[in-house]
Write a protein that holds these residues in place. Structure first.
Motif, PDB file in Angstrom:
ATOM      1  N   ASN A   1      31.383  15.859  67.194  1.00 50.34           N
ATOM      2  CA  ASN A   1      30.970  16.827  66.170  1.00 50.34           C
ATOM      3  C   ASN A   1      29.602  17.436  66.486  1.00 50.34           C
ATOM      4  OD1 ASN A   1      29.120  14.831  65.495  1.00 50.34           O
ATOM      5  ND2 ASN A   1      30.099  14.277  63.563  1.00 50.34           N
TER       6      ASN A   1
ATOM      7  N   SER B   1      27.389  20.207  68.697  1.00 54.41           N
ATOM      8  CA  SER B   1      27.477  21.459  69.442  1.00 54.41           C
ATOM      9  C   SER B   1      26.768  21.335  70.782  1.00 54.41           C
ATOM     10  CB  SER B   1      26.833  22.595  68.637  1.00 54.41           C
ATOM     11  OG  SER B   1      26.615  23.731  69.454  1.00 54.41           O
TER      12      SER B   1
ATOM     13  N   SER C   1      23.666  19.040  65.895  1.00 59.53           N
ATOM     14  CA  SER C   1      24.656  19.089  64.824  1.00 59.53           C
ATOM     15  C   SER C   1      23.952  18.946  63.474  1.00 59.53           C
ATOM     16  CB  SER C   1      25.695  17.973  64.994  1.00 59.53           C
ATOM     17  OG  SER C   1      25.258  16.773  64.389  1.00 59.53           O
ATOM     18  N   PRO C   2      24.654  19.246  62.394  1.00 60.60           N
ATOM     19  CA  PRO C   2      24.049  19.062  61.070  1.00 60.60           C
ATOM     20  C   PRO C   2      23.770  17.590  60.751  1.00 60.60           C
ATOM     21  CG  PRO C   2      25.961  20.516  60.953  1.00 60.60           C
ATOM     22  CD  PRO C   2      25.975  19.875  62.306  1.00 60.60           C
TER      23      PRO C   2
ATOM     24  N   THR D   1      21.007  27.605  65.056  1.00 64.43           N
ATOM     25  CA  THR D   1      22.178  27.965  64.257  1.00 64.43           C
ATOM     26  C   THR D   1      23.171  28.728  65.137  1.00 64.43           C
ATOM     27  OG1 THR D   1      20.831  28.148  62.261  1.00 64.43           O
ATOM     28  CG2 THR D   1      23.012  29.180  62.216  1.00 64.43           C
TER      29      THR D   1
ATOM     30  N   MET E   1      31.455  26.031  67.302  1.00 55.06           N
ATOM     31  CA  MET E   1      31.327  24.865  66.433  1.00 55.06           C
ATOM     32  C   MET E   1      30.096  25.005  65.537  1.00 55.06           C
ATOM     33  SD  MET E   1      30.711  20.851  67.484  1.00 55.06           S
ATOM     34  CE  MET E   1      32.211  20.697  68.417  1.00 55.06           C
ATOM     35  N   HIS E   2      30.227  24.644  64.273  1.00 58.33           N
ATOM     36  CA  HIS E   2      29.157  24.730  63.273  1.00 58.33           C
ATOM     37  C   HIS E   2      28.646  26.168  63.120  1.00 58.33           C
ATOM     38  CE1 HIS E   2      29.348  20.449  63.175  1.00 58.33           C
ATOM     39  NE2 HIS E   2      28.750  20.257  64.337  1.00 58.33           N
ATOM     40  N   ASN E   3      29.561  27.109  63.190  1.00 58.61           N
ATOM     41  CA  ASN E   3      29.237  28.525  63.057  1.00 58.61           C
ATOM     42  C   ASN E   3      28.439  28.787  61.787  1.00 58.61           C
ATOM     43  OD1 ASN E   3      29.200  31.303  63.125  1.00 58.61           O
ATOM     44  ND2 ASN E   3      31.412  31.573  63.059  1.00 58.61           N
TER      45      ASN E   3
ATOM     46  N   THR F   1      25.816  27.299  60.683  1.00 63.25           N
ATOM     47  CA  THR F   1      25.232  26.091  60.083  1.00 63.25           C
ATOM     48  C   THR F   1      24.047  25.607  60.909  1.00 63.25           C
ATOM     49  OG1 THR F   1      27.407  25.436  59.240  1.00 63.25           O
ATOM     50  CG2 THR F   1      25.707  23.743  59.316  1.00 63.25           C
TER      51      THR F   1
ATOM     52  N   CYS G   1      21.784  23.376  62.902  1.00 58.81           N
ATOM     53  CA  CYS G   1      22.010  22.163  63.684  1.00 58.81           C
ATOM     54  C   CYS G   1      20.679  21.614  64.173  1.00 58.81           C
ATOM     55  CB  CYS G   1      22.911  22.462  64.882  1.00 58.81           C
ATOM     56  SG  CYS G   1      24.591  22.945  64.451  1.00 58.81           S
TER      57      CYS G   1
END
Length: 419
Positions: free
Chosen positions: A292, A294, A308-309, A319, A330-332, A334, A336
């Motif tokens: 999970n 990026s 990642s978050p 981001t 991934m984590h578009n 969001t 990180c």
């Protein structure tokens, strides 16, 4: 059967081992280079392969990395010594072959497409090259292996793709399938070899065949330390093709090259490997694609950052946003948290440092790994070892026997020295 055309200059090998390569090192303007090149890729040695194409109907599997340098004059430097430098024009191999009156019939394209602009995993459709009008047949998605109809009318196939030396980089999987198809249809295959930017580095767990997939088809480690031409010879020699068939293989090797020589790729091999450092760190950071976390897709530092978050105890953040080569990263959108490695020194191994650090610091261990991780690792053991808290040294010790066996197999197929 295999046929190898191999040229070597012993004196140059001795001299060049003391220096890094000068190939494609100095771009003066778009589409031109000014230098006296040392390394000569297989594609640059046209006198060795053009005779094999004469009066033949030719297919070619290539992409944006299939380039040739063509001498286009000599420049005299404005100095007292009046030294001269060769001027080379860079052209695509497809255009070069057409200019040489080679009867090209079809282009076959790997992951990322003929022009190399598609996302990783993106469906590539058949089409037509706008410049030449040649049909393009995609060898990605559901059609990874050319069928008899797609090979109809082809007398000989050329393969020219720039590999990056990693087991899960899918160009070597495309090589497997085109070799298999050519063997089954009695079509000779010519591989135009290119240097491995990871040199002779051999590292990582060896794939266990129950975990075979398109991102790992053979029992080799993550870093195999071979050029794509050497690798083709291994596929053939180890009879890894279906039913043990063997291709009628000719490798046009790289001249004046050994694997201790640095090699800077003149064209990025895929959309998310934009520079030498990203290629160098790719093998280690690509394992985040099975977690999970990026690996920097959706930024301008692909495979040079990670986050990642769920990694809060860091000072670096980014981001991911849609861009070329990552339409939905991934984590578009969001925020990180992670680490910026864009100023890191190149590494000469496969490192678990950042993967272990991220797992230790994540607040979401239950969802850290996804099903893709085992395919990338080629074994279930690596995830289990990480979850048990083993150190990098302890994990790497378990790879030793497999790596030693692989080195013995690899030695049979080498075209270049490791030093």
């Amino acid at each position: 059967m295999k046929s190898i055309i191999h040229t070597k200059n012993t004196f140059l090998f001795f001299v060049l081992s003391l220096f890094t390569s000068l190939n494609f090192a100095c771009w003066a303007q778009e589409n031109y280079i000014y230098e006296n090149s040392i390394i000569e890729t297989g594609a640059n040695q046209s006198p060795l392969y053009l005779p094999l194409l004469k009066d033949k109907k030719v297919g070619i599997l290539t992409n944006q990395t299939g380039i040739v340098k063509v001498e286009d004059g000599i420049v005299t430097n404005g100095s007292e010594l009046k030294s001269t430098t060769h001027k080379y024009k860079i052209v695509h191999l497809v255009d070069f072959l057409i200019e040489k009156n080679i009867n090209l019939k079809k282009i076959y394209a790997p992951e990322h497409g003929f022009r190399g602009t598609a996302d990783a995993g993106e469906l590539i459709k058949d089409g037509k090259d706008t410049k030449t009008g040649l049909p393009i047949i995609s060898l990605y998605g559901n059609n990874k292996k050319p069928n008899k109809e797609q090979l109809a009318g082809i007398d000989v196939m050329i393969f020219d793709l720039q590999d990056v030396g990693a087991r899960f980089y899918t160009y070597i999987s495309s090589l497997h399938y085109v070799m298999e198809a050519c063997a089954e249809n009695n079509i000779p295959l010519i591989v135009l070899d290119r240097p491995n930017p990871k040199g002779a580095t051999i590292d990582g767990p060896v794939l266990e065949m129950e975990n075979k997939s398109f991102v790992g088809m053979h029992p080799i480690p993550v870093l195999h330390g071979m050029t794509i031409g050497e690798y083709a010879q291994m596929i053939n020699g180890e009879k890894w093709l279906k039913n043990g068939v063997q291709a009628q293989l000719t490798v046009i090797p790289v001249a004046n090259y050994n694997k201790s020589m640095a090699y800077s790729l003149p064209v990025k091999p895929s959309p998310n490997l934009p520079n030498d450092l990203s290629i160098n760190l790719y093998t280690s950071l690509c394992f985040f694609e099975g977690t999970n976390v990026s690996s920097g897709r959706g930024t301008n530092k692909q495979f040079q950052i990670y986050g990642s978050p769920f990694l809060k105890n860091t000072i670096y953040s980014f981001t991911p946003k849609p861009n070329d080569g990552a339409k939905d990263p991934m984590h578009n959108g969001t925020l990180c948290y992670g680490e910026d490695l864009s100023n890191h020194k190149p590494i000469d191994s496969f490192s678990l440092e950042w993967l272990l650090k991220a797992y230790k610091n994540t607040s979401n261990k239950e969802k850290f790994f996804n099903n893709f991780f085992i395919k990338l690792a080629g074994t279930k053991k690596l995830q289990q070892q990480i979850e048990k808290g083993l150190t990098e040294k302890e994990i790497k010790a378990t790879w030793k026997a497999g790596l030693e066996d692989f080195k013995k197999t690899r030695a049979k197929y080498l075209l270049y020295t490791d030093f």
